[in-house]
Design a protein around this motif. Structure first.
Motif, PDB file in Angstrom:
ATOM      1  N   UNK A 239     -54.310   1.879 -44.130  1.00  0.00           N
ATOM      2  CA  UNK A 239     -53.844   2.981 -44.983  1.00  0.00           C
ATOM      3  C   UNK A 239     -54.533   2.856 -46.332  1.00  0.00           C
ATOM      4  N   UNK A 240     -55.515   3.685 -46.568  1.00  0.00           N
ATOM      5  CA  UNK A 240     -56.299   3.550 -47.793  1.00  0.00           C
ATOM      6  C   UNK A 240     -56.964   4.872 -48.137  1.00  0.00           C
ATOM      7  N   UNK A 241     -56.938   5.196 -49.427  1.00  0.00           N
ATOM      8  CA  UNK A 241     -57.599   6.423 -49.870  1.00  0.00           C
ATOM      9  C   UNK A 241     -59.054   6.080 -50.212  1.00  0.00           C
ATOM     10  N   UNK A 242     -59.878   6.035 -49.214  1.00  0.00           N
ATOM     11  CA  UNK A 242     -61.255   5.578 -49.372  1.00  0.00           C
ATOM     12  C   UNK A 242     -62.098   6.304 -48.331  1.00  0.00           C
ATOM     13  N   UNK A 243     -63.353   6.612 -48.658  1.00  0.00           N
ATOM     14  CA  UNK A 243     -64.108   7.501 -47.773  1.00  0.00           C
ATOM     15  C   UNK A 243     -65.101   6.782 -46.840  1.00  0.00           C
TER      16      UNK A 243
ATOM     17  N   UNK B 181     -64.713  -3.259 -37.331  1.00  0.00           N
ATOM     18  CA  UNK B 181     -64.764  -2.128 -38.266  1.00  0.00           C
ATOM     19  C   UNK B 181     -63.355  -1.768 -38.737  1.00  0.00           C
ATOM     20  N   UNK B 182     -63.245  -1.408 -40.002  1.00  0.00           N
ATOM     21  CA  UNK B 182     -61.952  -0.972 -40.523  1.00  0.00           C
ATOM     22  C   UNK B 182     -62.093   0.468 -41.027  1.00  0.00           C
ATOM     23  N   UNK B 183     -61.273   1.342 -40.457  1.00  0.00           N
ATOM     24  CA  UNK B 183     -61.358   2.775 -40.780  1.00  0.00           C
ATOM     25  C   UNK B 183     -60.154   3.170 -41.630  1.00  0.00           C
ATOM     26  N   UNK B 184     -60.362   3.637 -42.880  1.00  0.00           N
ATOM     27  CA  UNK B 184     -59.218   4.130 -43.658  1.00  0.00           C
ATOM     28  C   UNK B 184     -58.641   5.400 -43.022  1.00  0.00           C
ATOM     29  N   UNK B 185     -57.319   5.526 -43.027  1.00  0.00           N
ATOM     30  CA  UNK B 185     -56.711   6.730 -42.452  1.00  0.00           C
ATOM     31  C   UNK B 185     -57.176   7.993 -43.186  1.00  0.00           C
TER      32      UNK B 185
ATOM     33  N   UNK C 256     -45.960   4.234 -39.284  1.00  0.00           N
ATOM     34  CA  UNK C 256     -46.073   5.658 -39.606  1.00  0.00           C
ATOM     35  C   UNK C 256     -46.995   5.920 -40.793  1.00  0.00           C
ATOM     36  N   UNK C 257     -47.059   4.954 -41.705  1.00  0.00           N
ATOM     37  CA  UNK C 257     -47.885   5.199 -42.888  1.00  0.00           C
ATOM     38  C   UNK C 257     -49.351   4.834 -42.670  1.00  0.00           C
ATOM     39  N   UNK C 258     -49.642   4.168 -41.565  1.00  0.00           N
ATOM     40  CA  UNK C 258     -51.031   3.745 -41.313  1.00  0.00           C
ATOM     41  C   UNK C 258     -51.738   4.719 -40.369  1.00  0.00           C
ATOM     42  N   UNK C 259     -51.016   5.179 -39.355  1.00  0.00           N
ATOM     43  CA  UNK C 259     -51.673   5.972 -38.316  1.00  0.00           C
ATOM     44  C   UNK C 259     -51.349   7.457 -38.434  1.00  0.00           C
TER      45      UNK C 259
END
Lengths: 272, 267
Positions: free
Chosen positions: A89-93, A105-109, B191-194
């Protein structure tokens, strides 16, 4: 969109010309090598609990679309094994690769919510190239190194290398998505233009070429206009210390490589 | 409807760390200062002046469920609800004498069904019943004061972070008691991650649960690998990272202990 599979693609085909030298320069001293190697090991050990404990691993069942794209990107760029994928959970592009026994790999939501499928090809291509080109140990280390004051100094040793490595991975992103317009849209997203806006004015490669040329020309004017001593120092400091190179420079690098006859087009002809 | 007591849902670790904080002299001083200087008013004002308030008129379903959660968890006064724009934050209780809820609009957007919303509201009501709002104010005050002393936060961080993490166990228990659904209780942890469509495919709490292997691997590594366990401990002391596998595992234990799966009292 049907994409060409670049079977047999080598990093040497598209690596930034200065990358290897910059890496050699950064690691020329044995003490530096030992320091970076120990720090990278420590970092790798420290990152694992964070990944396993705060991110969520996905697979073909829980996220078939994303895993299909990862598989296709790895096939296009001839990368194996296919890395594991986690969501955070991250605000990153940007999608980031992390160093471990097996890089993942880590994908920000945030990326998943706002990217379209073509943009994901670029973003995954960029991240997978970092694994293919062996960037991950140093980029993970750089990302997790504490900052501020004198602690910044060790980072300066390898930022020049990181900027070249970034350029190589941008090329990998372009090779994966095979659309200059999409690559440019990813760059402009980093600069603040949302994907749903850029898709309205960057619909094809020709349009993107014209737009980027205009943008870079404007940047040139800005660089010429603001050229005082303080600005020059600030610009040098930015180049030296920021992990990411300035966006206009990264975009210029990609644009030049895209237009270069021995660049993107040559690879597509060679492997296509 | 059964009315739950604090002992029914407050996790023992939350209770222990909360008592450690509340019984410290620093906490006493911080609370005194809050009252003396009327900081509570300022603290409340900061939220109320910049966050839109939701009301029964604008959000009737939310208030209907909130009233029900208050009744179920023994809270007499229905708290006010505000929304804020914050990508990281989810939902929190704020205020001292008059606690209120602050939802992140991002988080609120992700809650797509009434049962999950009810569980989440129950978690926040339970938090108020456990005095979490007061402790959050105290920890804010301690953090603020520690900032003036070089390395001051090094001494206070472990105690505060341990509590900040364990309070989620209490929310999860209240969610579980409110919904009686293991699947939803486990689902809300992620819920906050996906994104919702991925979350739906995780099949939490079923034999096909896509997260359970990660939970088991994490717990096993932390039990058997001393280096990793040490790193996790250090990270736990100096950040309030919420370890998702631990929350998941605690929920499963709670359901087994209370035999909640068969309670059949869902919304």
């Amino acid at each position: 969109m049907k994409r060409k599979i670049l079977r047999g693609l080598q990093v040497s085909d598209f690596i930034h010309p200065d990358e290897e030298q910059k890496k050699k320069d950064a690691l020329s001293n044995t003490t530096v090598q030992e320091f970076l190697s120990s720090a990278a090991n420590l970092c790798r050990t420290a990152v694992d609990p964070v990944t396993q404990g705060t991110f969520v691993k996905i697979n073909e069942t829980s996220e078939p679309t994303l895993m299909r794209i990862v598989n296709e990107v790895c096939e296009i760029l001839d990368v194996s094994p296919i890395p594991d994928v986690y969501i955070c959970h991250l605000m990153y592009v940007n999608i980031s690769p992390y160093s471990s026994d097996k890089p993942y790999l880590v994908v920000p939501d945030y990326v998943l919510r706002y990217s379209d499928e073509d943009m994901l090809y670029y973003n995954f291509g960029n991240a997978v190239t970092m694994i293919k080109a062996d960037h991950v140990e140093l980029t993970t280390l750089a990302a997790y190194m504490p900052g501020g004051g004198l602690i910044e100094l060790p980072k300066l040793l390898f930022t020049a290398y990181l900027h070249c490595a970034d350029s190589t991975s941008d090329r990998g992103g372009l090779l994966a998505c095979q659309s200059f317009a999409t690559s440019v849209r990813n760059h402009f997203w980093e600069l603040g233009i949302p994907p749903n806006v850029s898709k309205n004015f960057l619909t094809n490669d020709k349009q993107a070429e014209i737009f980027v040329k205009k943008y870079l020309d404007e940047q040139k004017i800005v660089l010429e206009r603001y050229n005082g001593i303080a600005t020059q120092v600030a610009r040098k400091w930015q180049r030296m210390s920021f992990l990411e190179a300035p966006a206009n420079i990264m975009l210029r690098e990609l644009y030049n490589w895209y237009l270069d006859e021995k660049g993107y087009r040559a690879i597509m002809e060679k492997y296509g | 409807m059964r009315v739950y007591k604090v002992d029914d849902f407050q996790h023992p670790q939350d209770s222990k760390f909360a008592n450690d904080i509340l019984s410290s002299k620093t906490a006493e001083k911080v609370l005194e200062k809050f009252h003396e200087t009327n900081l509570e008013e300022a603290y409340t004002y900061l939220y109320q002046s910049s966050c839109p308030q939701l009301t029964a008129q604008t959000s009737p379903k939310l208030f209907e469920l909130l009233a029900k959660a208050c009744k179920m968890f023994g809270l007499e006064k229905i708290p006010s609800v505000y929304v804020t724009r914050d990508y990281r934050e989810i939902v929190a209780v704020r205020g001292i004498n008059e606690p209120f809820l602050v939802f992140s609009s991002e988080y609120l957007r992700k809650i797509t069904d009434d049962e999950t919303l009810f569980g989440i509201l129950a978690g926040q009501v339970a938090a108020i019943r456990c005095n979490h709002h007061t402790i959050l104010c105290i920890t804010w005050g301690i953090d603020f004061a520690a900032g003036f002393i070089p390395y001051g936060s090094w001494a206070t961080d472990p105690m505060i972070n341990n509590w900040k993490r364990c309070r989620y166990f209490t929310y999860d228990r209240a969610f579980s008691l409110a919904t009686k659904s293991r699947s939803l209780s486990l689902r809300q942890v992620l819920i906050n991650v996906l994104l919702p469509d991925i979350l739906n495919r995780m099949q939490n709490g079923t034999s096909q649960d896509a997260f359970i292997n990660q939970v088991e691997d994490f717990l096993e590594t932390m039990n058997n690998n001393k280096t990793q366990a040490l790193i996790k401990k250090a990270l736990s002391m100096y950040s309030y990272k919420i370890w998702l596998p631990e929350r998941y595992s605690e929920i499963n234990k709670f359901f087994d202990e209370w035999s909640l799966d068969n309670a059949n009292q869902s919304l």
